[in-house]
Design a protein around this motif. Structure first.
Motif, mmCIF file in Angstrom:
data_model
loop_
_atom_site.group_PDB
_atom_site.id
_atom_site.type_symbol
_atom_site.label_atom_id
_atom_site.label_comp_id
_atom_site.label_asym_id
_atom_site.label_seq_id
_atom_site.Cartn_x
_atom_site.Cartn_y
_atom_site.Cartn_z
ATOM 1 N N LEU B 80 20.366 -43.537 29.400
ATOM 2 C CA LEU B 80 18.902 -43.488 29.384
ATOM 3 C C LEU B 80 18.353 -44.449 28.331
ATOM 4 C CD1 LEU B 80 16.187 -42.320 30.235
ATOM 5 C CD2 LEU B 80 16.635 -40.317 28.795
ATOM 6 N N ARG B 81 19.011 -44.462 27.170
ATOM 7 C CA ARG B 81 18.559 -45.369 26.106
ATOM 8 C C ARG B 81 18.701 -46.826 26.523
ATOM 9 N NH1 ARG B 81 21.624 -42.159 22.627
ATOM 10 N NH2 ARG B 81 22.985 -43.906 22.134
ATOM 11 N N LEU B 84 15.673 -47.552 28.828
ATOM 12 C CA LEU B 84 14.417 -47.632 28.074
ATOM 13 C C LEU B 84 14.437 -48.848 27.148
ATOM 14 C CD1 LEU B 84 13.839 -43.850 27.180
ATOM 15 C CD2 LEU B 84 12.723 -45.213 28.972
ATOM 16 N N HIS B 88 11.799 -52.005 26.909
ATOM 17 C CA HIS B 88 11.094 -52.410 25.683
ATOM 18 C C HIS B 88 11.394 -53.867 25.328
ATOM 19 C CE1 HIS B 88 9.137 -48.742 24.778
ATOM 20 N NE2 HIS B 88 10.229 -48.025 24.634
ATOM 21 N N ASN B 202 11.735 -56.793 16.480
ATOM 22 C CA ASN B 202 11.591 -55.591 17.316
ATOM 23 C C ASN B 202 12.808 -55.426 18.213
ATOM 24 O OD1 ASN B 202 9.052 -55.011 16.328
ATOM 25 N ND2 ASN B 202 7.956 -55.844 18.092
ATOM 26 N N ILE B 206 15.490 -52.433 18.691
ATOM 27 C CA ILE B 206 15.800 -51.777 19.972
ATOM 28 C C ILE B 206 17.316 -51.757 20.207
ATOM 29 C CG2 ILE B 206 15.461 -51.880 22.475
ATOM 30 C CD1 ILE B 206 12.723 -53.318 21.816
ATOM 31 N N PHE B 209 18.672 -48.966 18.360
ATOM 32 C CA PHE B 209 18.307 -47.716 19.041
ATOM 33 C C PHE B 209 19.203 -47.473 20.259
ATOM 34 C CE2 PHE B 209 15.881 -45.959 22.653
ATOM 35 C CZ PHE B 209 15.700 -44.663 22.205
ATOM 36 N N ARG B 215 16.858 -45.133 14.578
ATOM 37 C CA ARG B 215 16.174 -46.334 14.107
ATOM 38 C C ARG B 215 16.796 -46.838 12.809
ATOM 39 N NH1 ARG B 215 13.251 -42.916 17.194
ATOM 40 N NH2 ARG B 215 12.133 -43.977 18.850
#
Lengths: 240, 240
Positions: B80-81, B84, B88, B202, B206, B209, B215
């Motif tokens: 899932l990460r 997502l 992003h 950024n 990610i 993450f 984070r």
């Protein structure tokens, strides 16, 4: 089963409420940051920058909540779009908060200047941007794609104001070298507001995507000609 | 079952490949837009702006693919990460493409100027930004959080260069009013590169993450003092 459906609806409501609350905070943040510039109020500027941390935290909370719902509920179709949409809206709101923070940061560079020219244009742009934010957030909460489209079109006005203010500030700089430093900061303040308007239109697009599952048919109006604007110093000197 | 797992892995690979390919295009786009400015090459600038449309389309393709995988596979945890995260990253890449497009747009406002001062600083900033983009994209493809963290820290150099270039350009403007118009555009070009660096960091966040589910522990270094920098025209005149 009934119970699961209800819990799922509650999850979606909580996510939407969180995104809307974040939007309300960003709206206030934008207004305060411009107010801090106009009044050259360093205390207000400092508070605005603190609020930005709260906004950043809210984005993370929304990301965590969205991830939890995705993992637990395996949503599809419009429910899935609502979750992805909230994630994207939170991202745009966080960027808007960043722009507001950047506006507030410039107060210190402006505080020594006795009189600032060009502030009226900044105030007008900010007023429009704030109305745009409010309208797109309302359209999100109401799921009203027509209202989203109307708001999306109005960004053009902000772009036009930006181009005109860009010219105006360049003119001040050419007339008086002492204004160069502060006018440069005001140019960036204006640019930040223009970008905030862009993010508001992104949110309008996301509202349409959430409700209809498709993107706007018309393409985005671009009336921001500041990046191609040239003001000639020689002409100015001869003209005045 | 085996077959489903394999199809799922293929989906995730396709998503990651699409995001990486989009990144490669953005990297080239950034280089080309700055090259167009340096050479004041309006043809190259026009091509760069066309490529931006392709970049926008790629983001939509990635969004559609991610949405399809979410709906069909109901992924959890690290899968899932990964999805997502790709979403992003595509968003940040699209914004970087926008900044490159904005850089290219300014070529027309610069093309009439015989000699531009401050270009060396722009070229140096762009070189660093491009290396940063390459490094974060590699860290994404390799799933290497250490490399992501190293890249993330290096954004500080871009910020420092930006502050110094900001001062330099303001000085040119004060010394010669004829430089005000083009230096203003270069200020925004520099700002665009600085923002491209921010988006690269950024992406580094990610990557962390996606791989770790958390984070970065340290907070982001902020060495971009351009927004609080004041150059005094009176001092300049006395000083030179």
């Amino acid at each position: 089963m009934e119970r699961t459906v209800k819990a799922f609806d509650n999850d979606l409501d909580a996510l939407k409420s969180a995104a809307a609350a974040m939007g309300g905070l960003v709206e206030a943040q934008v207004a305060d940051s411009v107010r801090a510039v106009v009044r050259r109020d360093t205390d207000l500027a400092a508070r605005t920058r603190e609020i930005d941390e709260r906004i950043d935290d809210m984005e993370i909370e929304i990301q965590d909540l969205a991830q939890r719902i995705l993992a637990l509920r395996s949503p599809v179709a419009s429910d899935l779009r609502a979750i992805l949409g909230a994630l994207h809206i939170a991202r745009d709101l966080e960027r808007m908060g960043d722009h507001a923070k950047n506006i507030a940061k410039r107060v210190s560079a402006l505080s020594a200047v006795a009189e600032l020219q060009g502030l009226n244009g900044i105030v007008r742009m900010a007023r429009l941007a704030r109305a745009l934010i409010k309208d797109v957030l309302d359209s999100y909460v109401d799921g009203d794609t027509e209202a989203a489209l109307r708001a999306w079109r109005r960004d053009e006005e902000i772009d036009e104001m930006h181009t005109s203010l860009f010219r105006e500030l360049l003119t001040y700089m050419m007339e008086d070298p002492r204004s160069i430093s502060y006018c440069t900061h005001l140019l960036f303040v204006a640019k930040n507001i223009e970008r905030i308007g862009d993010h508001a239109t992104n949110i309008a697009e996301i509202v349409h995507f959430i409700e209809e599952g498709s993107r706007f048919a018309e393409s985005r109006p671009t009336s921001d000609d500041a990046s191609v604007t040239v003001v000639d110093a020689t002409d100015r000197e001869q003209g005045t």
